[in-house]
Write an enzyme that holds these catalytic residues in place. Structure first.
Site, PDB file in Angstrom:
ATOM      1  N   CYS A  14     -60.028 -37.460  21.347  1.00 17.49           N
ATOM      2  CA  CYS A  14     -58.938 -36.707  20.735  1.00 17.49           C
ATOM      3  C   CYS A  14     -59.031 -35.223  21.033  1.00 17.49           C
ATOM      4  O   CYS A  14     -58.286 -34.700  21.851  1.00 17.49           O
ATOM      5  CB  CYS A  14     -58.928 -36.962  19.241  1.00 17.49           C
ATOM      6  SG  CYS A  14     -58.996 -38.704  18.850  1.00 17.49           S
ATOM      7  N   LYS A  56     -49.063 -33.032  15.668  1.00 19.09           N
ATOM      8  CA  LYS A  56     -50.364 -33.674  15.902  1.00 19.09           C
ATOM      9  C   LYS A  56     -51.162 -32.966  16.985  1.00 19.09           C
ATOM     10  O   LYS A  56     -52.348 -32.683  16.824  1.00 19.09           O
ATOM     11  CB  LYS A  56     -50.177 -35.143  16.277  1.00 19.09           C
ATOM     12  CG  LYS A  56     -51.488 -35.871  16.629  1.00 19.09           C
ATOM     13  CD  LYS A  56     -52.485 -35.838  15.472  1.00 19.09           C
ATOM     14  CE  LYS A  56     -53.872 -36.247  15.909  1.00 19.09           C
ATOM     15  NZ  LYS A  56     -54.024 -37.660  16.225  1.00 19.09           N
TER      16      LYS A  56
HETATM   17  N1  SAJ Z   1     -67.235 -30.627  16.865  1.00 21.14           N
HETATM   18  C1  SAJ Z   1     -67.882 -29.395  17.095  1.00 21.14           C
HETATM   19  N2  SAJ Z   1     -67.777 -28.425  16.135  1.00 21.14           N
HETATM   20  C2  SAJ Z   1     -67.059 -28.605  14.996  1.00 21.14           C
HETATM   21  C3  SAJ Z   1     -66.402 -29.865  14.781  1.00 21.14           C
HETATM   22  C4  SAJ Z   1     -66.508 -30.855  15.744  1.00 21.14           C
HETATM   23  O1  SAJ Z   1     -68.530 -29.184  18.115  1.00 21.14           O
HETATM   24  O2  SAJ Z   1     -67.031 -27.687  14.165  1.00 21.14           O
HETATM   25  C5  SAJ Z   1     -67.337 -31.682  17.895  1.00 21.14           C
HETATM   26  C6  SAJ Z   1     -67.890 -33.006  17.363  1.00 21.14           C
HETATM   27  O3  SAJ Z   1     -69.295 -33.017  17.435  1.00 21.14           O
HETATM   28  C7  SAJ Z   1     -67.272 -34.017  18.331  1.00 21.14           C
HETATM   29  C8  SAJ Z   1     -65.912 -33.405  18.611  1.00 21.14           C
HETATM   30  O4  SAJ Z   1     -66.009 -32.016  18.284  1.00 21.14           O
HETATM   31  O5  SAJ Z   1     -68.017 -34.095  19.534  1.00 21.14           O
HETATM   32  C9  SAJ Z   1     -64.763 -34.036  17.851  1.00 21.14           C
HETATM   33  O6  SAJ Z   1     -65.202 -34.403  16.568  1.00 21.14           O
HETATM   34  P1  SAJ Z   1     -64.201 -34.226  15.320  1.00 21.14           P
HETATM   35  O7  SAJ Z   1     -64.892 -34.676  14.118  1.00 21.14           O
HETATM   36  O8  SAJ Z   1     -63.710 -32.874  15.335  1.00 21.14           O
HETATM   37  O9  SAJ Z   1     -62.955 -35.109  15.648  1.00 21.14           O
HETATM   38  P2  SAJ Z   1     -62.623 -36.621  16.064  1.00 21.14           P
HETATM   39  O10 SAJ Z   1     -62.324 -36.616  17.514  1.00 21.14           O
HETATM   40  O11 SAJ Z   1     -63.625 -37.577  15.603  1.00 21.14           O
HETATM   41  O12 SAJ Z   1     -61.274 -36.807  15.232  1.00 21.14           O
HETATM   42  C10 SAJ Z   1     -60.247 -35.880  15.440  1.00 21.14           C
HETATM   43  C11 SAJ Z   1     -59.809 -35.398  14.055  1.00 21.14           C
HETATM   44  N3  SAJ Z   1     -58.891 -34.285  14.242  1.00 21.14           N
HETATM   45  C12 SAJ Z   1     -59.080 -33.167  13.525  1.00 21.14           C
HETATM   46  O13 SAJ Z   1     -59.968 -33.036  12.741  1.00 21.14           O
HETATM   47  C13 SAJ Z   1     -58.050 -32.090  13.752  1.00 21.14           C
HETATM   48  C14 SAJ Z   1     -59.093 -36.534  13.339  1.00 21.14           C
HETATM   49  O14 SAJ Z   1     -58.544 -36.031  12.151  1.00 21.14           O
HETATM   50  C15 SAJ Z   1     -57.965 -37.069  14.233  1.00 21.14           C
HETATM   51  O15 SAJ Z   1     -57.271 -38.086  13.614  1.00 21.14           O
HETATM   52  C16 SAJ Z   1     -58.617 -37.568  15.489  1.00 21.14           C
HETATM   53  O16 SAJ Z   1     -59.196 -36.472  16.154  1.00 21.14           O
HETATM   54  C17 SAJ Z   1     -57.528 -38.169  16.367  1.00 21.14           C
HETATM   55  O17 SAJ Z   1     -57.514 -39.407  16.442  1.00 21.14           O
HETATM   56  O18 SAJ Z   1     -56.737 -37.414  16.889  1.00 21.14           O
END
Ligand code: SAJ
Length: 416
Positions: free
Chosen positions: A252, A197
């Site tokens: 996360c 994870k």
């Molecule tokens: N973000 C970027 N660039 C990207 C993708 C995301 O800047 O290409 C930013 C987003 O705007 C946000 C942050 O990163 O501020 C996180 O957003 P996210 O959509 O990547 O993730 P979370 O935190 O909403 O959910 C993540 C997910 N993990 C992954 O995709 C590896 C989710 O699957 C997990 O279950 C969750 O963390 C968790 O609970 O760990």
């Protein structure tokens, strides 16, 4: 035979899980330390970003309270944050264990879904429960809830399970197989499950950091990073697009790497790469504010006293979650250091917004700074932005050419 299941921690992970379990097991109980959360769920007014689970809330009987009764299975879904020094804060996990200790019986299973560092179950949880003198089972099945995801939800996301021993792994595996319409992979060790994870979220953080660094370099070379990533994404293998932006928020991606960094430190290993990625991503709000100031300099406008409309408080598009949101750092830096005038609007977090609509924000602002790519701003008629002098697109979500064709100055993260 599993009859009683208790889910501890009814946030964006635990509540969807509890609702799913309640559809499969006759006796599912939910527990949360917050009286207010328990009330919201009992009154069915709780907000759930998981569309599938939201559908279950209205027609599922779930008994929720603040205390734990003895159960065949306890599932821990509490937050695993970091403190102000970015060290793991294990208080919520230990509090959940304190609720279980007095009612724990032999043969009962504890499953930890919260994201933890590798080795935490064996090195911390087992010793912490040793005083019970119970021969319980222990497993880790890390949650993978993706807030706001319309396709993947608690009922269909594949899962991995690792147990403290074979019996723990086997029971946990059959439990999740009975729950999710997806594959459940049983791992050789509980450490592998813990590590898998943190690796998933670290993978995302470092790839976002890579894009944020490339964006800063490409900006200086007048290369449009969005077009470049779209181009690289046409390769059908070995490239997974991630996007630069104003920052990485949420509980996360911006947090879990620190669990690995701490565990590495305990093991005498220095996670230079993970630390660098965290540094690059944590600096993006500062980079964005400096981008705004440089752009104003080009327009010969002072940042002090300028009216900046910040659109988006949520850390992610199309949901209302302000935890670790980069918007907060941007707003603070603009107000405190740059002495700019700042008003905010977020359609999903109106209670924290300074104005009541995007229209009102645009009407007031000289500069529009986009921190969250909600659909509202992407679909907003560009003509309505014509009075704005400068747009800083912190999510590269607008059509830069069309904006510029209206005579509005435009800067994105990695695009001029
Ligand atoms: N973000 C970027 N660039 C990207 C993708 C995301 O800047 O290409 C930013 C987003 O705007 C946000 C942050 O990163 O501020 C996180 O957003 P996210 O959509 O990547 O993730 P979370 O935190 O909403 O959910 C993540 C997910 N993990 C992954 O995709 C590896 C989710 O699957 C997990 O279950 C969750 O963390 C968790 O609970 O760990």
């Amino acid at each position: 035979m599993i009859k009683n299941v208790t889910i501890i921690g009814l946030g964006y992970v635990g509540l969807p899980l509890a609702l799913l379990v309640a559809t499969k097991y006759q006796n599912c109980k939910g527990v949360d330390i917050s009286e207010r959360r328990v009330l919201e769920i009992n009154e069915k007014t709780a907000i759930i970003d998981d569309a599938f689970a939201a559908g279950l809330l209205s027609n599922t009987t779930l008994e929720v309270s603040t205390n734990v009764q003895t159960s065949d299975i306890y599932v821990i879904c509490v937050p695993t944050p970091v403190n102000e020094r970015n060290e793991p804060d294990l208080t919520p996990v230990l509090s959940a264990l304190d609720l279980i200790k007095p009612v724990l019986q032999d043969g009962q299973l504890i499953v930890v879904e919260s994201t933890i560092y590798p080795g935490m179950c064996e090195d911390l949880i087992v010793p912490y429960l040793s005083a019970t003198n119970r021969s319980y089972l222990l497993a880790h099945c890390p949650e993978r809830i993706n807030p706001g995801d319309q396709k993947w939800h608690v009922g269909n996301i594949p899962r991995v399970v690792g147990g403290i021993d074979e019996a723990s792994a086997a029971l946990a595996c059959s439990f999740y197989c009975s729950l999710v319409d997806a594959n459940v992979m049983k791992l050789k060790s509980i450490r592998s499950a813990e590590a898998s994870k943190v690796l998933e979220n670290i993978f995302r953080d470092v790839n976002i950091a890579l894009m944020n660094e490339m964006a800063q370099a490409f900006y200086r070379m007048d290369i449009d990073v969005v077009e470049v990533i779209q181009a690289s994404s046409t390769k059908p293998f070995a490239f997974m697009p991630h996007w630069p932006g104003v920052g990485v928020g949420g509980h996360c991606i911006a947090v879990d790497p620190y669990y690995m960094i701490e565990k590495g430190r305990q093991a005498g290993f220095d996670h230079e790469f993970l630390k660098l990625a965290r540094k690059i991503n944590s600096n993006m709000p500062i980079y964005t504010v400096n981008l705004l100031q440089n752009a104003l300099n080009q327009l010969e406008m002072p940042i002090q006293g300028i009216k900046v409309g910040v659109y988006g408080l949520s850390y992610k598009a199309n949901l209302g979650d302000i935890r670790e949101s980069p918007s907060l750092d941007v707003i603070k830096k603009l107000k405190v250091e740059k002495k700019a005038k700042v008003k905010t609007f977020d359609p999903f977090i109106q209670s924290e917004s300074d104005v009541h609509s995007l229209e009102e924000l645009v009407e007031w602002a000289d500069v529009l700074l986009i921190c969250t790519a909600h659909t509202e701003i992407i679909d907003y008629p560009i003509q309505k932005l014509v009075k704005i002098k400068l747009i800083i697109d912190g999510r590269n979500c607008l059509d830069s050419e069309k904006i510029k064709s209206l005579g509005i100055s435009y800067k994105g993260i990695g695009r001029q």
